[in-house]
Design a protein around this motif. Structure first.
Motif, PDB file in Angstrom:
ATOM      1  N   THR A 120      17.492 -14.508  -4.357  1.00 45.75           N
ATOM      2  CA  THR A 120      16.202 -14.364  -3.645  1.00 45.75           C
ATOM      3  C   THR A 120      16.165 -15.769  -2.797  1.00 45.75           C
ATOM      4  N   THR A 121      15.130 -15.953  -1.970  1.00 43.71           N
ATOM      5  CA  THR A 121      15.052 -17.464  -1.454  1.00 43.71           C
ATOM      6  C   THR A 121      13.691 -17.720  -1.584  1.00 43.71           C
ATOM      7  N   GLY A 122      13.601 -19.114  -1.108  1.00 43.93           N
ATOM      8  CA  GLY A 122      12.253 -19.689  -1.469  1.00 43.93           C
ATOM      9  C   GLY A 122      12.394 -20.717  -2.726  1.00 43.93           C
ATOM     10  N   SER A 123      11.358 -21.462  -2.883  1.00 43.85           N
ATOM     11  CA  SER A 123      11.322 -22.604  -3.732  1.00 43.85           C
ATOM     12  C   SER A 123      11.465 -22.069  -5.247  1.00 43.85           C
ATOM     13  N   ASP A 124      11.263 -20.941  -5.432  1.00 43.42           N
ATOM     14  CA  ASP A 124      11.343 -20.324  -6.956  1.00 43.42           C
ATOM     15  C   ASP A 124      12.460 -19.464  -7.307  1.00 43.42           C
ATOM     16  N   ALA A 125      13.480 -19.622  -6.297  1.00 42.79           N
ATOM     17  CA  ALA A 125      14.679 -18.874  -6.372  1.00 42.79           C
ATOM     18  C   ALA A 125      15.715 -19.477  -7.674  1.00 42.79           C
ATOM     19  N   THR A 126      16.290 -18.704  -8.104  1.00 47.55           N
ATOM     20  CA  THR A 126      17.228 -18.955  -9.483  1.00 47.55           C
ATOM     21  C   THR A 126      18.347 -19.023  -8.971  1.00 47.55           C
TER      22      THR A 126
END
Length: 173
Positions: A120-126
């Motif tokens: 996934t993308t974004g600041s919470d991506a693992t």
């Protein structure tokens, strides 16, 4: 006085059957998960063009893709069926045949996951793979992997350099 326990033959057989079922359940789940990972790794090898993919990374990416898309397993199986049906020799041919098909997004999601190491993308991506992400592999021998760690990714797994002889304090130089 504690209650007296009595176990009838039916009770014993019933509890034994439940026990056998509960014992077999984890083995069945493990076998299903192994088969699922094997299918995903085979699909990944085709869509990335790389034969030597890390199964531990693959398990992480499979879990991440499944968490991001609740019907990922269904789409992955449909993609496998499409590959067999079209008899595509490579991923480029497959991608062209999937233009306008919702499976095209699934194909791109798998490729992007292996190359970027995230699902996934974004600041919470693992992050499931960093130094093993496929985007860094072609130039790995000449270009360092970008990182803020002073000695590169996974610097703690390499043995530290040997210390030179320490001076003895109090002795004349």
């Amino acid at each position: 006085m504690p209650p007296k326990l009595s176990l009838t033959r039916r009770g014993f057989l019933g509890s034994s059957a439940v026990g056998l079922f509960l014992t077999a359940l984890p083995q069945q789940l493990l076998a299903q998960n192994t088969a699922r990972l094997t299918r995903f790794m085979s699909l990944s090898q085709f869509v990335t063009g790389h034969g030597a993919l890390d199964p531990r990374t693959g398990q992480g990416l499979l879990d991440g893709l499944s968490a991001a898309q609740e019907d990922f397993d269904t789409k992955a199986r449909a993609l496998e069926t499409k590959i067999s049906a079209t008899n595509a020799p490579d991923v480029e041919t497959l991608a062209q045949s999937l233009e306008g098909d919702p499976l095209h997004d699934t194909l791109l999601a798998i490729v992007a996951a292996w190359y970027s190491g995230v699902t996934t993308t974004g600041s919470d991506a693992t992050v499931y793979a960093f130094d093993t992400a496929l985007m860094y592999q072609p130039a790995r021998d000449a270009v360092p992997i970008p990182t803020y760690a002073l000695d590169g990714p996974n610097w703690w797994v390499v043995a530290p350099p040997a210390l030179s002889d320490m001076p003895a304090f109090g002795e004349p130089l």
